[in-house]
Write an enzyme that holds these catalytic residues in place. Structure first.
Site, PDB file in Angstrom:
ATOM      1  N   SER A  35      -4.065  32.167  14.925  1.00 29.49           N
ATOM      2  CA  SER A  35      -4.945  31.442  14.008  1.00 29.49           C
ATOM      3  C   SER A  35      -4.145  30.563  13.056  1.00 29.49           C
ATOM      4  CB  SER A  35      -5.817  32.416  13.211  1.00 29.49           C
ATOM      5  OG  SER A  35      -5.032  33.257  12.389  1.00 29.49           O
ATOM      6  N   ASP A  62     -15.149  31.045   9.766  1.00 31.09           N
ATOM      7  CA  ASP A  62     -14.261  32.163   9.477  1.00 31.09           C
ATOM      8  C   ASP A  62     -14.949  33.132   8.511  1.00 31.09           C
ATOM      9  OD1 ASP A  62     -11.659  33.618   8.922  1.00 31.09           O
ATOM     10  OD2 ASP A  62     -10.895  31.914  10.065  1.00 31.09           O
ATOM     11  N   HIS A 101      -8.848  35.771   5.386  1.00 31.70           N
ATOM     12  CA  HIS A 101      -8.387  35.002   6.537  1.00 31.70           C
ATOM     13  C   HIS A 101      -8.917  33.573   6.512  1.00 31.70           C
ATOM     14  CE1 HIS A 101      -8.166  33.666  10.779  1.00 31.70           C
ATOM     15  NE2 HIS A 101      -7.048  34.383  10.786  1.00 31.70           N
TER      16      HIS A 101
END
EC number: 3.4.21.-
Length: 442
Positions: free
Chosen positions: A376, A184, A219
């Site tokens: 996600s 990520d 994120h």
């Protein structure tokens, strides 16, 4: 394929991804650049055959081929695939196509994280210890109960039916001893969700060095905590290993992501599970890498994706990594067990999990919290469930893990699951109970 057409298709795909900005953190994609002159060099991935799966052998082959056909060598992949990235002009690329040692040539492309995070309501991060498991300052043994979990997703996945009961039961343990690799934007490893040093920077695939312990987007931290955070995560005892492959804008290139998968394939030990909370246009060379990783015993979850340019869900088999047959592909549900219109669906989906407004860690501070929405978020919850299962069954193969999660899932609860989607909702609660809906309603 005609190169002008390739460039046109790629530019169209990038523009389509740009329109998905409501489901991605960071600035939207800039306008597609003007078409390069015919002599301009662009990045391609060259997959080769007949080469030993070692860094030395693939590097030697890459140097032989660039010496013969031209181009500037950039990266080498050897564990999950035998390939290299290279900057080529159109004339040089034509020479590679004629070389029998070449299996495929793929243009570099962009992928985007499949979630958006926003500051959580003040109440979510206000307590000194949000949603503390009963009788402790943090989970220490199996069989715990978390009272008033900060994430409604935790509240949902441990029970078969609504309404929520404001508890999160953990009868199968906390995933202790399992590594969760988060590919990520990096992870803020000092966040209190990872107290005790449970999160570590493993590798920075963008800069090709040890790292991944910082997150300029957020994120990655949000996903890691949803999977394995002490209070907001499913696998509260698992170890997070951050592999950074995405930038501050939430985008990552095929070249960087392949470096991440290659590194994990070469270095991960079992039991491990890899979290892939991103999505983009189909990419066979990455799909094949992921397949090879699973043959080494490393399972992975994949976001189904957050729809097309109009914000409407599409068939998940049209995206990578969701379409790979070895992926545990996850779509999203809301608080009413309905698939949001933006969540992808279809034949390649294996499970659904909560994916709207999931409270989790915020990378902006060690005690900050955020709200994550997207496939996600759902994917990270399934990653946590996978880690919990692997802790109890460490020799489980990726295929067996996928089967176990689907076998435990709750049937018959998803409303508007979408064509060809399985009606299976992630379940991590006590064994037993009825999997099917009581009244048969969907």
């Amino acid at each position: 394929m005609n190169n002008a057409l390739v460039r046109t298709v790629t530019a169209t795909a990038v523009a389509a991804l740009a329109a998905l900005s409501p489901w991605a953190t960071g600035p939207a994609f800039p306008a597609a650049p003007a078409e390069p002159a015919p002599s301009a060099a662009t990045v391609h991935i060259i997959e080769v055959n007949g080469t030993e799966a070692t860094e030395e052998a693939v590097t030697r082959r890459a140097r032989e081929m660039t010496a013969a056909h031209g181009g500037t060598l950039r990266r080498v992949y050897f564990a999950a695939s035998q390939a290299f990235s290279v900057s080529l002009t159109e004339e040089q690329k034509a020479a590679y196509y004629r070389d029998p040692r070449v299996d495929s040539i793929s243009a570099d492309r962009l992928y985007r994280v499949a979630g958006e995070h926003r500051p959580a309501p003040a109440r979510a991060g206000a307590p000194a210890v949000p949603g503390t498991p009963a009788g402790s300052s943090g989970p220490a043994a199996s069989g715990g109960i978390q009272i008033a979990p900060p994430s409604w997703g935790l509240d949902r996945v441990d029970q078969r039916d609504l309404p929520l009961d404001h508890l999160h039961r953990m009868p199968h343990g906390y995933g202790t001893g399992v590594d969760v690799y988060v590919v990520d934007t990096g992870v803020r490893v000092t966040h209190r969700e990872f107290a005790g040093g449970r999160a570590r920077g493993a590798y920075d695939a963008v800069e090709r060095r040890a790292g991944g312990d910082r997150d300029c987007n957020g994120h990655g931290t949000a996903s890691a905590a949803t999977a394995a955070g002490l209070w907001t995560g499913v696998a509260k005892g698992a170890t997070v290993r951050s592999v950074r492959a995405f930038g501050c804008d939430g985008t990552g290139t095929l070249e960087h992501i392949m470096s991440a998968v290659d590194w994990i394939t070469a270095h991960a030990d079992r039991p491990s599970v890899v979290n892939l909370g991103f999505s983009g246009e189909p990419g066979s060379v990455l799909d094949l890498q992921l397949y090879e990783m699973t043959t080494r015993g490393i399972a992975y979850t994949a976001a189904a994706g957050n729809g097309d340019a109009s914000g409407r869900g599409v068939e998940s088999c049209e995206t990578t990594p969701a379409r790979q047959t070895t992926a545990i592909t996850v779509a999203a549900t809301d608080r009413g067990d309905t698939r949001p219109a933006w969540s992808n669906y279809g034949y390649c989906v294996h499970l659904f999990a909560p994916g709207t407004d999931i409270t989790t860690a915020d990378a902006r501070g060690d005690a900050a919290y955020t709200s994550l929405t997207g496939t996600s978020a759902a994917t990270a919850e399934v990653t946590g469930a996978a880690a919990v299962y692997l802790a109890r069954h460490p020799s489980t193969t990726p295929v067996e893990l996928d089967r176990a999660l689907r076998s435990a899932a709750t049937e018959g609860r998803i409303r508007d699951a979408g064509p060809d989607s399985p009606d299976l909702l992630l379940y991590t609660g006590p064994s037993g109970g009825t999997r099917q809906g009581a009244d048969g309603e969907r």
